[in-house]
Design an enzyme around this catalytic site. Structure first.
Site, PDB file in Angstrom:
ATOM      1  CB  CYS A  22      -0.870   0.031   1.250  1.00 40.12           C
ATOM      2  SG  CYS A  22      -1.863  -1.434   1.433  1.00 40.12           S
ATOM      3  NE  ARG A  56       4.528   2.002  -1.022  1.00 36.57           N
ATOM      4  CZ  ARG A  56       5.423   1.962  -0.043  1.00 36.57           C
ATOM      5  NH1 ARG A  56       6.612   2.461  -0.250  1.00 36.57           N
ATOM      6  NH2 ARG A  56       5.143   1.431   1.117  1.00 36.57           N
ATOM      7  CD1 TRP A  74       0.063  -5.317  -4.016  1.00 39.51           C
ATOM      8  CD2 TRP A  74       0.324  -6.331  -2.031  1.00 39.51           C
ATOM      9  NE1 TRP A  74       0.723  -6.516  -4.233  1.00 39.51           N
ATOM     10  CE2 TRP A  74       0.888  -7.153  -3.035  1.00 39.51           C
ATOM     11  CE3 TRP A  74       0.370  -6.761  -0.704  1.00 39.51           C
ATOM     12  CZ2 TRP A  74       1.492  -8.367  -2.758  1.00 39.51           C
ATOM     13  CZ3 TRP A  74       0.969  -7.986  -0.425  1.00 39.51           C
ATOM     14  CH2 TRP A  74       1.518  -8.771  -1.451  1.00 39.51           C
ATOM     15  CG  ASN A 102       2.032   0.433   4.062  1.00 36.48           C
ATOM     16  OD1 ASN A 102       1.855  -0.762   3.861  1.00 36.48           O
ATOM     17  ND2 ASN A 102       3.211   0.999   3.907  1.00 36.48           N
ATOM     18  N   GLY A 103       0.235  -1.643   6.087  1.00 36.37           N
ATOM     19  CA  GLY A 103       0.711  -2.554   7.130  1.00 36.37           C
ATOM     20  C   GLY A 103      -0.346  -3.582   7.459  1.00 36.37           C
ATOM     21  CD  GLU A 138      18.110 -10.657  -9.740  1.00 37.87           C
ATOM     22  OE1 GLU A 138      17.669 -11.359  -8.826  1.00 37.87           O
ATOM     23  OE2 GLU A 138      17.564  -9.605 -10.116  1.00 37.87           O
ATOM     24  CE  LYS A 173      15.289  -9.138 -11.798  1.00 39.46           C
ATOM     25  NZ  LYS A 173      14.892  -8.436 -10.706  1.00 39.46           N
ATOM     26  CD  GLU A 203      11.154  -9.790 -10.562  1.00 40.05           C
ATOM     27  OE1 GLU A 203      10.570  -9.715  -9.478  1.00 40.05           O
ATOM     28  OE2 GLU A 203      12.306  -9.365 -10.727  1.00 40.05           O
ATOM     29  CG  HIS A 230      22.446 -35.546  -9.581  1.00 41.38           C
ATOM     30  ND1 HIS A 230      22.969 -36.820  -9.570  1.00 41.38           N
ATOM     31  CD2 HIS A 230      23.520 -34.714  -9.659  1.00 41.38           C
ATOM     32  CE1 HIS A 230      24.284 -36.767  -9.613  1.00 41.38           C
ATOM     33  NE2 HIS A 230      24.638 -35.490  -9.674  1.00 41.38           N
ATOM     34  CE  LYS A 245      11.880  -1.256  -6.531  1.00 34.91           C
ATOM     35  NZ  LYS A 245      12.679  -2.141  -7.402  1.00 34.91           N
TER      36      LYS A 245
HETATM   37  C1  G6P Z   1      10.119  -7.449  -3.368  1.00 31.52           C
HETATM   38  C2  G6P Z   1      10.576  -6.860  -4.686  1.00 31.52           C
HETATM   39  C3  G6P Z   1      11.906  -7.474  -5.101  1.00 31.52           C
HETATM   40  C4  G6P Z   1      12.926  -7.299  -3.990  1.00 31.52           C
HETATM   41  C5  G6P Z   1      12.427  -7.874  -2.669  1.00 31.52           C
HETATM   42  C6  G6P Z   1      13.327  -7.467  -1.517  1.00 31.52           C
HETATM   43  O1  G6P Z   1       9.741  -8.762  -3.553  1.00 31.52           O
HETATM   44  O2  G6P Z   1       9.614  -7.073  -5.684  1.00 31.52           O
HETATM   45  O3  G6P Z   1      12.378  -6.853  -6.271  1.00 31.52           O
HETATM   46  O4  G6P Z   1      14.117  -7.923  -4.359  1.00 31.52           O
HETATM   47  O5  G6P Z   1      11.135  -7.359  -2.364  1.00 31.52           O
HETATM   48  O6  G6P Z   1      13.232  -6.078  -1.338  1.00 31.52           O
HETATM   49  P1  G6P Z   1      14.312  -5.188  -0.658  1.00 31.52           P
HETATM   50  O7  G6P Z   1      13.730  -3.807  -0.680  1.00 31.52           O
HETATM   51  O8  G6P Z   1      14.471  -5.707   0.740  1.00 31.52           O
HETATM   52  O9  G6P Z   1      15.565  -5.282  -1.432  1.00 31.52           O
END
Ligand code: G6P
Length: 607
Positions: A2, A27, A75, A99-100, A480, A484, A487, A503, A602
């Site tokens: 949020c 976000r 959210w 938010n929370g 990673e 990427k 997602e 395996h 985010k």
């Molecule tokens: C969310 C984001 C990711 C990020 C992760 C950790 O899932 O979508 O892109 O890597 O949080 O976030 P941080 O702010 O702790 O790096």
């Protein structure tokens, strides 16, 4: 997660709120709403869906007209995305955005229901609104203090009271909240980009601090109603940093910002050719004797930790365990005095990472935060702190924040190795010099590999699933690369240690399963190529990301992406770039919302 905004000033409040919310879209959210004082009455407008839906509804129903109000992007956590569950939520005299997560909302709801309060939504936030309303006897500050004393969990709240149409109240615990300071106007927001168009000056609210804002005044109180003096912060980037600047998406803009981000992060930490992290509280004396190192993080940041593990173990000879923060905090980790726990986080607010940090501290370990967001909770609570200087990262899929997290891992590993006498000053200088040259090499990749990556993306469009493989650092990086792609393209993908394929996972290989193989490590090249041949001979289409000075039999792959050469150890910083590009173009070509992929947020400020 949020997003919260609030405004008291002279402008059209609805316009400011919606504009500020649009800067928090990154976000992640599924509905939005505002509450504005119109002729002394609170008028609410909210809608499920993107901000566009809210704008449309405002047009249809009449935009709330006023100068003071609060806004929200939701959210969904408690209750599905719907108009009714959208914020703001109201009691008779109070309206709230939140938010929370309120962990004890059920008990509170029962308590209020027993008193005859009726609820219209399924949210925990409405419970807060009704509790505020229940305690309200005319003094908002007393009411907020009493209410938050009853709340368990995390919250950032923007609150307006029907009796005080000039004021916004704000309070936070765990979830982030800032108070923006303008001239004849003041703001609240979950994050700095929301207010950058209007002001760069802001206060960071601390836990359980309450801000009271009008257009001309901001007062902050602690939970005992004592006034608190705050330090005014100034954002060191302007509005353009949070805008697309001619690029089609934030993600591609941020990919292109990587050379600069690495420069900003590394250069100030190199003195006389050697890493120097003293301003971050890191000296040879205080780092050389750690018994164990733990890197704890989530998502992309955790993947940066994986690369860090390989580098620190190889260079400094200290055992490194990488943990997913949500696992670390509940797995009774054997951590204590003499250990170092590194928390990596772009936002500095990820709930699990923050909890892991607190756990590590309570167990007696020293903590080091690697954080991008200034003044965030993780940054403030760690013993040592290295800021990454990526600037604001808006796209949900992290790119430049990852690259600078890697850069800090290298700086730290070099310094640690030197402190422990594992490398000579000469070797350390050489490594540092190579790190300083990385931005230029990334720039080259961005010049030469864009089209190739775009072309390769066209080959992946119809895949249902694909594999990323590599060994050693290439494996750490492929995690990673795979994240990427999945997602933002929504194509299923896994990363696998190339040597482990046989395996089990190799049984999945058919001509419908593309494989992206990373091969940048000289000492592992032969072995990686053998694994690549194993999948190629079982029909897989193989895309290999390798360095320009490696000779590899053309029969082993279908497509080859070459990247410039540097020290083996630093290759992940280069090989990451074509992976980001492939993910980006695949998402674009599939017509996805690249910057705001479905279901993702985010900054994940709830467990
Ligand atoms: C969310 C984001 C990711 C990020 C992760 C950790 O899932 O979508 O892109 O890597 O949080 O976030 P941080 O702010 O702790 O790096």
């Amino acid at each position: 997660m949020c997003g919260i905004v609030g405004y008291a000033g002279y402008r059209d409040c609805s316009d400011v709120l919606v504009d500020a919310l649009s800067k928090l879209e990154y976000r992640g959210y599924d509905s939005a709403g505002v509450a504005v004082f119109e002729n002394g009455e609170i008028k609410v407008c909210k809608a499920q869906g993107k901000l566009e839906m809210l704008r449309k509804k405002m047009q249809e129903e009449g935009k709330p007209q006023g100068r003071v109000g609060i806004g929200h992007t939701r959210w969904a956590t408690h209750g599905e995305p719907s108009d009714i569950n959208s914020h703001p939520h109201s009691g008779a005299k109070v309206t709230v955005v939140h938010n929370g997560i309120i962990e004890n909302y059920r008990e509170l709801k029962e308590f209020l229901s027993a008193k005859g309060v009726e609820f219209v939504s399924e949210t925990d936030t409405e419970v807060v609104a009704q509790l505020l309303n229940y305690y309200y006897k005319g003094d908002p500050l007393d009411t907020i203090i009493k209410t938050i004393s009853d709340l368990d969990g995390s919250f950032a709240l923007g609150i307006i009271f029907a009796d005080y149409p000039e004021r916004i109240y704000a309070v936070r615990r765990e979830s982030p909240l800032i108070v923006g300071i303008g001239k004849d106007e003041n703001y609240i927001a979950s994050d700095v980009p929301a207010i950058l168009k209007y002001t760069r000056d802001y206060y960071l609210l601390d836990h359980d601090e309450i801000a009271v804002l009008t257009d001309s005044e901001v007062n902050i109180y602690d939970i005992h109603k004592e006034p608190v003096e705050k330090t005014l912060m100034t954002a060191d980037w302007d509005e353009s940093a949070a805008e697309k600047g001619g690029y089609e998406h934030f993600m591609i803009k941020e990919i292109h910002e990587q050379p600069n981000a690495v420069n900003m992060t590394v250069k100030p930490r190199v003195v006389d050719g050697l890493p120097n992290l003293e301003e971050c509280g890191i000296t040879h004396e205080n780092i050389k004797s750690f018994k164990n190192i733990f890197v704890v993080a989530c998502g992309t940041a955790m993947h940066a930790g994986m690369v860090g593990k390989y580098v620190i173990e190889r260079l400094a000879g200290v055992p490194v365990t990488v943990d997913i923060a949500s696992e670390f905090r509940y797995r009774s980790p054997i951590v204590g005095e003499g250990d170092l726990v590194i928390i990596i986080s772009q936002s500095g607010e990820t709930a699990d990472s923050l909890a892991a940090l607190r756990l590590a501290k309570s167990l007696g370990a020293k903590t080091l935060a690697v954080v991008n967001a200034k003044g965030s909770s993780i940054a403030r609570e760690a013993d040592m702190l290295v800021y990454t200087h990526a600037g604001p990262e808006i796209a949900v899929a992290s790119t430049k924040a990852y690259i600078v997290q890697l850069a800090v891992m290298y700086l730290f590993a070099f310094e640690l190795s030197l402190a422990r006498g594992k490398i000579t000053e000469e070797q350390c200088r050489e490594l540092t010099l190579s790190l300083l040259a990385v931005p230029e090499l990334i720039g080259k990749i961005l010049e030469t590999d864009l089209e190739k990556s775009q072309y390769i993306s066209t080959k992946l469009l119809s895949a249902d699933s694909l594999l990323y493989i590599g060994r050693g650092l290439d494996y750490a990086l492929s995690m990673e690369g795979s994240l990427k792609l999945k997602e933002i393209s929504y194509i299923h993908s896994e990363s696998y240690a190339a040597g482990e394929l046989k395996h089990g996972t190799i049984s999945l290989i058919t001509d419908e399963m593309p494989v992206i193989a990373v091969a940048t490590q000289r000492s592992l090249l032969e072995k990686t190529v053998s694994n690549i041949v194993e999948v190629k001979s079982r029909g897989a289409m193989v895309i290999i990301i390798t360095r320009e000075d490696f000779t590899i039999d053309e029969k082993a792959y279908d497509f080859r992406i070459d990247i410039p050469s540097t020290d083996d150890m630093l290759m992940p910083m280069l090989a990451a770039v074509p992976m980001q590009l492939i993910a980006y173009y695949t998402s674009v070509l599939r017509g996805n919302d690249v910057d705001k992929p479905r279901n993702l947020a985010k900054s994940v400020t709830v467990e």
